[in-house]
Scaffold this active site. Sequence first.
Site, PDB file in Angstrom:
ATOM      1  N   ARG A  86      26.727  51.202 -13.776  1.00 53.77           N
ATOM      2  CA  ARG A  86      25.846  50.085 -14.122  1.00 53.77           C
ATOM      3  C   ARG A  86      24.424  50.625 -14.151  1.00 53.77           C
ATOM      4  O   ARG A  86      23.910  51.123 -13.150  1.00 53.77           O
ATOM      5  CB  ARG A  86      25.962  48.968 -13.084  1.00 53.77           C
ATOM      6  CG  ARG A  86      24.984  47.816 -13.328  1.00 53.77           C
ATOM      7  CD  ARG A  86      25.174  46.705 -12.319  1.00 53.77           C
ATOM      8  NE  ARG A  86      24.145  45.686 -12.444  1.00 53.77           N
ATOM      9  CZ  ARG A  86      23.241  45.407 -11.509  1.00 53.77           C
ATOM     10  NH1 ARG A  86      23.250  46.055 -10.369  1.00 53.77           N
ATOM     11  NH2 ARG A  86      22.335  44.469 -11.710  1.00 53.77           N
TER      12      ARG A  86
ATOM     13  N   ASP B 153      22.889  46.217 -18.241  1.00 55.27           N
ATOM     14  CA  ASP B 153      22.779  44.804 -17.888  1.00 55.27           C
ATOM     15  C   ASP B 153      22.133  43.969 -18.980  1.00 55.27           C
ATOM     16  O   ASP B 153      22.110  42.739 -18.891  1.00 55.27           O
ATOM     17  CB  ASP B 153      21.945  44.672 -16.607  1.00 55.27           C
ATOM     18  CG  ASP B 153      22.765  44.172 -15.438  1.00 55.27           C
ATOM     19  OD1 ASP B 153      23.898  43.714 -15.658  1.00 55.27           O
ATOM     20  OD2 ASP B 153      22.272  44.232 -14.301  1.00 55.27           O
TER      21      ASP B 153
ATOM     22  N   HIS C  20      22.801  33.195 -11.610  1.00 52.32           N
ATOM     23  CA  HIS C  20      23.216  34.351 -10.811  1.00 52.32           C
ATOM     24  C   HIS C  20      22.210  34.477  -9.670  1.00 52.32           C
ATOM     25  O   HIS C  20      21.060  34.876  -9.883  1.00 52.32           O
ATOM     26  CB  HIS C  20      23.241  35.623 -11.653  1.00 52.32           C
ATOM     27  CG  HIS C  20      23.616  36.845 -10.861  1.00 52.32           C
ATOM     28  ND1 HIS C  20      24.824  37.493 -11.027  1.00 52.32           N
ATOM     29  CD2 HIS C  20      22.963  37.524  -9.891  1.00 52.32           C
ATOM     30  CE1 HIS C  20      24.893  38.508 -10.190  1.00 52.32           C
ATOM     31  NE2 HIS C  20      23.764  38.547  -9.483  1.00 52.32           N
ATOM     32  N   LEU C  21      22.648  34.124  -8.478  1.00 52.32           N
ATOM     33  CA  LEU C  21      21.752  34.082  -7.326  1.00 52.32           C
ATOM     34  C   LEU C  21      22.243  35.044  -6.259  1.00 52.32           C
ATOM     35  O   LEU C  21      23.322  34.858  -5.683  1.00 52.32           O
ATOM     36  CB  LEU C  21      21.680  32.658  -6.762  1.00 52.32           C
ATOM     37  CG  LEU C  21      21.379  31.543  -7.764  1.00 52.32           C
ATOM     38  CD1 LEU C  21      21.368  30.188  -7.076  1.00 52.32           C
ATOM     39  CD2 LEU C  21      20.054  31.800  -8.487  1.00 52.32           C
ATOM     40  N   GLY C  22      21.467  36.068  -6.015  1.00 46.83           N
ATOM     41  CA  GLY C  22      21.779  37.039  -4.970  1.00 46.83           C
ATOM     42  C   GLY C  22      20.473  37.597  -4.445  1.00 46.83           C
ATOM     43  O   GLY C  22      19.493  36.878  -4.319  1.00 46.83           O
TER      44      GLY C  22
ATOM     45  N   ASP D  80      17.743  38.241   3.783  1.00 50.17           N
ATOM     46  CA  ASP D  80      19.065  37.716   4.129  1.00 50.17           C
ATOM     47  C   ASP D  80      18.963  36.195   4.176  1.00 50.17           C
ATOM     48  O   ASP D  80      18.363  35.635   5.091  1.00 50.17           O
ATOM     49  CB  ASP D  80      19.513  38.263   5.478  1.00 50.17           C
ATOM     50  CG  ASP D  80      20.929  37.849   5.851  1.00 50.17           C
ATOM     51  OD1 ASP D  80      21.438  36.862   5.283  1.00 50.17           O
ATOM     52  OD2 ASP D  80      21.531  38.493   6.730  1.00 50.17           O
TER      53      ASP D  80
ATOM     54  N   GLY E 145      25.942  36.525  -4.769  1.00 43.19           N
ATOM     55  CA  GLY E 145      26.164  36.320  -3.334  1.00 43.19           C
ATOM     56  C   GLY E 145      25.732  34.961  -2.823  1.00 43.19           C
ATOM     57  O   GLY E 145      26.476  34.272  -2.120  1.00 43.19           O
TER      58      GLY E 145
ATOM     59  N   GLY F  40      24.810  32.308  -4.842  1.00 41.23           N
ATOM     60  CA  GLY F  40      25.430  31.291  -5.696  1.00 41.23           C
ATOM     61  C   GLY F  40      26.856  30.977  -5.305  1.00 41.23           C
ATOM     62  O   GLY F  40      27.295  29.827  -5.378  1.00 41.23           O
TER      63      GLY F  40
ATOM     64  N   GLU G 114      30.956  42.112 -11.984  1.00 43.03           N
ATOM     65  CA  GLU G 114      30.245  43.161 -12.715  1.00 43.03           C
ATOM     66  C   GLU G 114      31.075  44.442 -12.803  1.00 43.03           C
ATOM     67  O   GLU G 114      31.156  45.077 -13.866  1.00 43.03           O
ATOM     68  CB  GLU G 114      28.906  43.441 -12.040  1.00 43.03           C
ATOM     69  CG  GLU G 114      27.907  42.306 -12.179  1.00 43.03           C
ATOM     70  CD  GLU G 114      26.697  42.476 -11.294  1.00 43.03           C
ATOM     71  OE1 GLU G 114      25.590  42.129 -11.726  1.00 43.03           O
ATOM     72  OE2 GLU G 114      26.863  42.965 -10.153  1.00 43.03           O
TER      73      GLU G 114
END
Length: 411
Positions: free
Chosen positions: A98, A155, A216-218, A295, A343, A345, A397
Amino acid sequence: MHILVINSGSSSIKFSIFEAGQDAGPGGRFSWPRALFAGEISGVGGAALAFTFRDAKGQELSGAAPQPGDASKKDPMTLLENAVCGPGMPPIDAVGYRVVHPGPLLNEHTRITEEVLQDLEKAVVFAPLHDPQAIALIRDMMGRFPQARHYACFDTIFHQTMPVEASTYPIPIEYRRRGVRRYGFHGLSCEGVVDDMREAADRAKTKFPRRMVIAHLGSGCSVTALVEGRSVDNTMGLTPTGGVVMGTRPGDLDPGLVLYLLRQTKGDREAALAAVESMLNHQAGMVALSGLPNDMRAVRKAAAAGNTDARLAVDIFARSVRKAIGAFVWLLGGLDAVVFTGGIGEHDVQSRAEILSGLEPCGVLLDAAANEAGGDELRRVSAADSQVAVWVVTAQEDRMIAVHVGQMERD
């Protein structure tokens, strides 16, 4: 055919081994690659490395872990090599990476040659914090696995369907000719979501959502607008720093603020640029607002305990995502589905509820029990009578990289 997939970040390297699919699958593709093994090396660049390696059933492969006194435990690439080449491991036929930013010279996933590496070197100006690390990793792995074919998956490719009015910056044409435009990111994640949603619609014999937004929430976050499964806009732009608020990145800022930060930073020009660039990528966003590590669980725990900075951080985060989704609803002329992935989301029940809170008059009805139920499979968390379907889909991914590598191997 066995494919090693490497998904590297600033402080971690995720890797997995897939067996390529052979039969025709959804959308004319071959069947999904079968995941055999998955691992992660975290703490890269720190004093100590943490290592995990599991089989497809989630069973820890303790024999692959470095032993006391093993020099490899200090070298992440040797640790990775020892794990995937250990006893009982299949031979690696191809390696897929990636890569965040291809620059303006590469416009498709591609087999890596020296010419491709030179094109990636030219793209470093667009992604100086991401591409140099990726190039170094690729060169290292090509030396360790000379018998394998090596492929770069980007990406940005999924977002090439964005119309020119979405991708063009209003800046002088000389810079646009150099490739300065809005590329969009998290495309591999979005592509996996679209494929999973199509497969689910086919199984249930239901209509695939025509107008969809993917959040896409991380640690990194983006929101993508899609029509018929094709990207028409993405909150990220030239780099993955823009858009909504993220763990260590600020999202969109007034360009004048960036100029202000440069003027306030001491040192010569190059030192000031490096300092501001590092700040905007590593010390901004949620960590700057909360004063806590990157975090979401820790930030929410602090907010629940009365930490006002942590509370402000989660409120600003939810508002920025909500604002982006709202803008895309107007752009699309309505909405059929919202999908949460990544993560946060996938796992943060409160974030989904806060982002969608109060939208009942707009036809968005969250099913509280379904939202809190959890699970790793594709699932609907909106009420049965919600006009807008709300879904949670696991990010895939690595699988999408294996899919593309498999296709390029067959072509």
